[in-house]
Design an enzyme around this catalytic site. Structure first.
Site, PDB file in Angstrom:
ATOM      1  CD  GLN A 144      -3.169  -0.628   2.164  1.00 50.49           C
ATOM      2  OE1 GLN A 144      -2.891  -0.194   3.276  1.00 50.49           O
ATOM      3  NE2 GLN A 144      -4.418  -0.842   1.791  1.00 50.49           N
ATOM      4  CE1 TYR A 147      -6.596   3.962   2.003  1.00 53.82           C
ATOM      5  CE2 TYR A 147      -5.132   3.201   3.752  1.00 53.82           C
ATOM      6  CZ  TYR A 147      -6.371   3.644   3.332  1.00 53.82           C
ATOM      7  OH  TYR A 147      -7.397   3.778   4.249  1.00 53.82           O
ATOM      8  N   GLY A 178      -7.717   2.128  12.829  1.00 50.80           N
ATOM      9  CA  GLY A 178      -7.087   0.865  12.497  1.00 50.80           C
ATOM     10  C   GLY A 178      -8.082  -0.012  11.769  1.00 50.80           C
ATOM     11  CE1 TYR A 179      -6.568  -4.780   8.579  1.00 48.88           C
ATOM     12  CE2 TYR A 179      -5.032  -4.288  10.360  1.00 48.88           C
ATOM     13  CZ  TYR A 179      -5.277  -4.699   9.067  1.00 48.88           C
ATOM     14  OH  TYR A 179      -4.226  -5.023   8.239  1.00 48.88           O
ATOM     15  CB  ILE A 180     -13.148   0.102  11.148  1.00 44.97           C
ATOM     16  CG1 ILE A 180     -12.159   1.125  11.746  1.00 44.97           C
ATOM     17  CG2 ILE A 180     -14.570   0.381  11.600  1.00 44.97           C
ATOM     18  CD1 ILE A 180     -12.074   1.152  13.255  1.00 44.97           C
TER      19      ILE A 180
END
Length: 241
Positions: A144, A147, A178-180
Site C-alpha cells: 500500500q 495508500y 485501524g481495522y474497523i
C-alpha cells in the site's frame, strides 16, 4: 439553525456511520458519494440524509457541487474528508494508474473539497474540518505504498491548515482508524482475520464504525475548540504513536 456538515464518502462504511451520528447530534448533513447509486439511494431512503454525487478528486466538480449543497442547505461549517479508495499492489509491480488514482481520491481531494469551504469558515469565524486518515498512514503497510503515502500526506496537510486557520476559529484534526468492521474488512477470510489481524490488536477485536463516528462528532463540536492539528489514533492499541 442547525449547522451544516458535509461528509465525503458519506453513504457507506465509516462515512455512513459518521453521517448518521452527525444527524443524531443535531447537524444538517449532506452525504457525498462517488459512484454507487443504488447504495446511495438506499442510504438516503433509510436515513433521510440528502446525497450528492461528485468526484472528490475533481476540483471543478467539488466547487460546483459544494455550491449546490450550500444553496440547498446553508453554509458548510463542518467538513469531514472521509472518502478514500485502495488500489493495492507491491510497488515494484504497481502501475502509475494505481498510484495516481489513490493519490487523486485520497489526497488531491483535500484541496478539492476543502478549498471551496475554507474562506466561508474564516469569514464566519467558525469551522470544523475532520480528516479520516489510517493506521497505515502512520506506520506504512506492505502493498500500500500509494495508500500509505496519501494517508500520511493528509496528516501534514491538516497540521499546516490548522496553523493557518486557528486564529479564525477553524480547527483541523485527523482521525486515524485501524481495522474497523466494515464490509471491506469483514470480507477478509475468517482464518486470516483470526490468525493474522486480530492477534496484532491488543484489545482483541475490530473497531466499530460508530466508534470512529463518535470521535468525529466530538471534534466537530463547540467543546473541541481547543483541539487543532491533532491526530486521534483509534486502532485498539495496534500502533502507538
Amino acid at each position: 439553525m442547525a449547522r451544516v456538515a458535509l461528509v465525503t464518502g458519506g453513504t457507506r462504511g465509516i462515512g455512513a456511520a459518521i453521517s448518521q451520528a452527525l444527524k443524531k447530534a443535531g447537524y444538517t448533513v449532506a452525504a457525498n458519494y462517488g459512484g454507487n447509486d443504488e447504495a446511495a439511494n438506499t442510504f438516503k431512503n433509510k436515513t433521510g440524509i440528502p446525497v450528492y454525487k461528485f468526484d472528490v478528486g475533481d476540483a471543478s466538480a467539488c466547487e460546483t457541487s459544494i455550491r449546490k449543497i450550500e444553496a440547498d442547505l446553508g453554509p458548510i461549517e463542518i467538513l469531514v474528508n472521509n472518502a478514500g479508495i485502495t488500489r493495492d499492489g507491491m510497488f515494484h509491480r504497481m502501475t502509475f494508474e494505481q498510484w495516481s488514482a489513490v493519490i487523486r481520491t485520497n489526497l488531491d481531494s483535500m484541496f478539492a473539497c476543502t478549498r471551496p469551504v475554507i474562506e466561508g469558515m474564516r469569514e464566519r469565524g467558525f469551522g470544523r474540518i475532520v480528516i479520516i486518515s489510517s493506521i497505515n498512514g502512520q506506520k506504512g503497510q506492505m502493498g500500500q505504498s500509494n495508500y500509505s503515502a496519501a494517508k500520511a500526506g493528509v496528516v501534514g496537510f491538516a497540521k499546516a491548515l490548522a496553523q493557518e486557520n486557528a486564529a479564525k476559529g477553524v480547527t483541523v484534526n485527523v482521525i486515524a482508524p485501524g481495522y474497523i468492521a466494515t464490509e471491506m474488512v469483514q470480507a477478509v477470510p475468517e482464518e486470516v482475520l483470526k490468525t493474522k489481524i486480530l492477534p496484532l490488536i491488543p484489545v482483541g477485536r475490530l473497531g466499530e464504525a460508530d466508534e470512529v463516528a463518535r470521535g468525529v462528532v466530538y471534534l466537530a463540536s463547540d467543546e473541541a475548540g481547543f483541539i487543532t492539528g491533532s491526530t486521534l489514533s483509534m486502532n485498539g492499541g495496534q500502533y502507538m504513536v
